[in-house]
Write an enzyme that holds these catalytic residues in place. Structure first.
Site, PDB file in Angstrom:
ATOM      1  CB  THR A  18      -0.432   0.110   1.036  1.00  0.00           C
ATOM      2  OG1 THR A  18      -1.699  -0.790   1.113  1.00  0.00           O
ATOM      3  CG2 THR A  18      -1.868   1.276   1.168  1.00  0.00           C
ATOM      4  CB  CYS A  35      -8.937  -3.464   1.882  1.00  0.00           C
ATOM      5  SG  CYS A  35      -7.318  -4.452   1.159  1.00  0.00           S
ATOM      6  CB  THR A  73      14.608   3.597  11.602  1.00  0.00           C
ATOM      7  OG1 THR A  73      15.493   4.949  11.800  1.00  0.00           O
ATOM      8  CG2 THR A  73      15.941   2.087  12.095  1.00  0.00           C
ATOM      9  CG  HIS A  95       1.391  -9.515   4.914  1.00  0.00           C
ATOM     10  ND1 HIS A  95      -0.199  -9.936   5.226  1.00  0.00           N
ATOM     11  CD2 HIS A  95       0.972  -8.623   4.125  1.00  0.00           C
ATOM     12  CE1 HIS A  95      -0.248  -9.101   3.845  1.00  0.00           C
ATOM     13  NE2 HIS A  95      -0.426  -8.055   3.862  1.00  0.00           N
TER      14      HIS A  95
END
Lengths: 86, 449
Positions: free
Chosen positions: B120, B373, B287, B249
């Site tokens: 996304t 979603c 990071t 994932h």
């Protein structure tokens, strides 16, 4: 170092299957068993001692990985799925 | 009375199946909530988990991936951007190895890989970033109607900013018409965004051909390859793709990590969404989460090694499922092109059965009617509508996701349950009865609410 003997290969194979069968998760267990069997079957014809040695080394590492992951799996066991019911 | 709970719930479940169409939205909304509750209670009581058949929503982590990640969750916790001590260096080395693993899988250079939080973010970054960077001269973007929500929503934002966006329709098989694409490209078009494999119907777009068209017209091509990476062979240089989104994932890696491929030659420039410390070549400050990056890298390298093995097995299982279901029940439609597809994503429409009712009945199989979603909404999938599926067929669809850890036993179980419940639901359906009597449902005038 001399190439791995037939009995060493068979012993590693058996160890890997035994350890794979200990995965508490149904899906990981069936996958590990299937993958180990298929990998040994696919490499059945390998004769080159160097290749055999490399494969044995990979196998040993994978065996250790399976052992670690089985231990982790056992620490966080979940309910069985419907197809895994005894 | 063996299990009173089951009898009651099956009675409660029944009325909904008399409503194969959403005749009354308010009522179905309430009853589907009740159904969900009942389903939850029953599962808790049985103490068995449903089997997993939703590999497009997410995948379980491969134990090999977890094994690679754990050291970085335990001892090697350094900030990969710390240049002054060993803690930083060891994390940096691991991060760079992971970057190379991701790059190798798609045939890219490691310097072209930007770690993000997932597909996304990658999609947002690519679409908004490129459009905004070149906005002085080019203010037009092209995408398709079957893209993932995050692509469509990013385009909506661009529209609000004054860009023009063309949402191309797809053909009935879900594939993009190349001539239509070529005709839609204008001199002021900066970007074309087309997904590689669709998350709902598994259709594989001809990205290589699209890449050629875009390159010849001097337009950048972005592709959302979240469902394709690691499953089908990909080469960004062969395909002439300028930007590619990758998700962790969906390939047995960790959640919360992904990557964006940004081509270096010819250089693609984009405006960053996130500013700060200038990490990831200034395109994505913040990071890099070393354990997640390592997990993504491991997942990519495993996928590369296992691609052929996995693909063969997934194809075999998918055929087994489709054949079992189709040979037992009539009027089942497979959505999307039968050839140009990734076999692990099977979207079937069971005519005269309401998808939600079937999902509820198949409570011991974790399935979905489409994208996770949008699974909370009762609207039929916009992807199915875009491929021209009839409203009723769009309402009766179920997506079966097959992956690396799926077994024959699970496929057989799913097929059996599916056959049983479709038959049961059809027997109760007045529409099915009418069809059996030879009445053409399309000729019936339903009263409007």
């Amino acid at each position: 170092m001399a190439a791995a003997t037939r009995s060493q290969v068979i012993s590693l194979y058996k160890m890997m299957l035994k350890e794979s069968s200990r995965f508490p998760s149904y899906n990981y267990r069936t996958y590990a068993l299937r993958r180990v069997r298929d990998a040994f079957r696919a490499n059945r014809e390998v004769e080159d001692p160097k290749a055999v040695e490399r494969l044995m080394e990979e196998g040993e590492q994978m065996l250790a990985l399976i052992q670690r992951q089985v231990s982790i799996g056992k620490m966080y066991e979940a309910q069985r799925t419907v197809v895994d019911a005894p | 009375m063996l299990s009173p709970g089951k009898t009651i719930s099956s009675r409660l479940l029944r009325p909904a199946s008399w409503l194969p169409f959403r005749l009354c939205p308010e009522r179905t909304a309430v009853s589907s909530m009740q159904k969900e509750l009942i389903k939850k209670h029953e599962l808790e009581k049985d103490e068995l988990r449903p089997l997993y058949m939703d590999f497009q929503a997410t995948t379980p982590m491969d134990p090999r991936v977890l094994d690679a990640m754990l050291p970085f969750q335990v001892n090697y916790y350094g900030n990969p951007h710390s240049r002054t001590h060993a803690y930083g260096w060891e994390s940096e080395t691991a991060m760079e190895t992971a970057r190379k693993q991701v790059a190798d899988l798609i045939g890219a250079d490691p310097r072209e890989i930007i770690f993000t939080s997932g597909a996304t973010e990658s999609n947002n970054m690519a679409i908004k970033g490129v459009a905004r960077f070149y906005q002085a001269k080019k203010r037009h973007v092209i995408t398709t109607q079957t893209e993932h929500k995050c692509v469509l929503d990013s385009c909506r934002i661009l529209e609000a900013e004054g860009f023009e966006v063309t949402y191309l329709p797809v053909q009935n098989n879900g594939l993009l018409d190349l001539q239509l694409l070529e005709a839609s490209i204008r001199p002021e078009t900066s970007l074309v965004s087309v997904m590689t494999v669709n998350n709902e119907i598994g259709v594989k777009q001809p990205i290589k051909e699209i890449g050629q068209i875009c390159r010849s017209k001097g337009v950048f091509l972005h592709t959302d390859a979240a469902q394709a990476v690691g499953k089908i062979p990909i080469s960004v240089s062969d395909w002439k793709v300028d930007l590619m989104s990758i998700s962790g994932h969906k390939i047995y890696g960790p959640k919360g990590v992904g990557a964006l491929y940004v081509q270096r030659r010819p250089r693609v420039r984009l405006e960053p969404l996130q500013n700060g410390g200038g990490q990831e070549r200034g395109l994505r400050s913040g990071t890099v989460p070393t354990p997640l990056a390592v997990g993504l890298g491991a997942a990519c390298s495993i996928s590369q090694k296992e691609m052929e093995y996995d693909h063969q097995r997934v194809s075999m299982l998918a055929n087994r499922l489709v054949q079992k279901i189709m040979s037992e029940i009539p009027d089942v439609v497979m959505n999307g092109d039968p050839e140009q597809r990734y076999p692990g994503c099977i979207n079937l429409s069971f005519a005269y059965v309401e998808g939600e009712s079937l999902l509820m009945a198949l409570k011991d199989v974790a399935l979905s009617s489409g994208s996770a979603c949008t699974s909370a909404s009762l609207e039929p999938s916009y992807v199915l509508r875009a491929i021209g599926a009839d409203e009723d067929l769009a309402h009766s669809s179920i997506r079966f996701g097959i992956g690396r850890f799926t077994t024959e036993q699970e496929v057989d179980y799913t097929a059996e349950k599916c056959i049983h419940h479709v038959r049961r639901l059809r027997e109760m359906s007045p529409l099915w009865e009418m069809v059996q009597e030879g009445i053409d449902l399309k000729s019936i005038k339903w009263t409007q609410h």
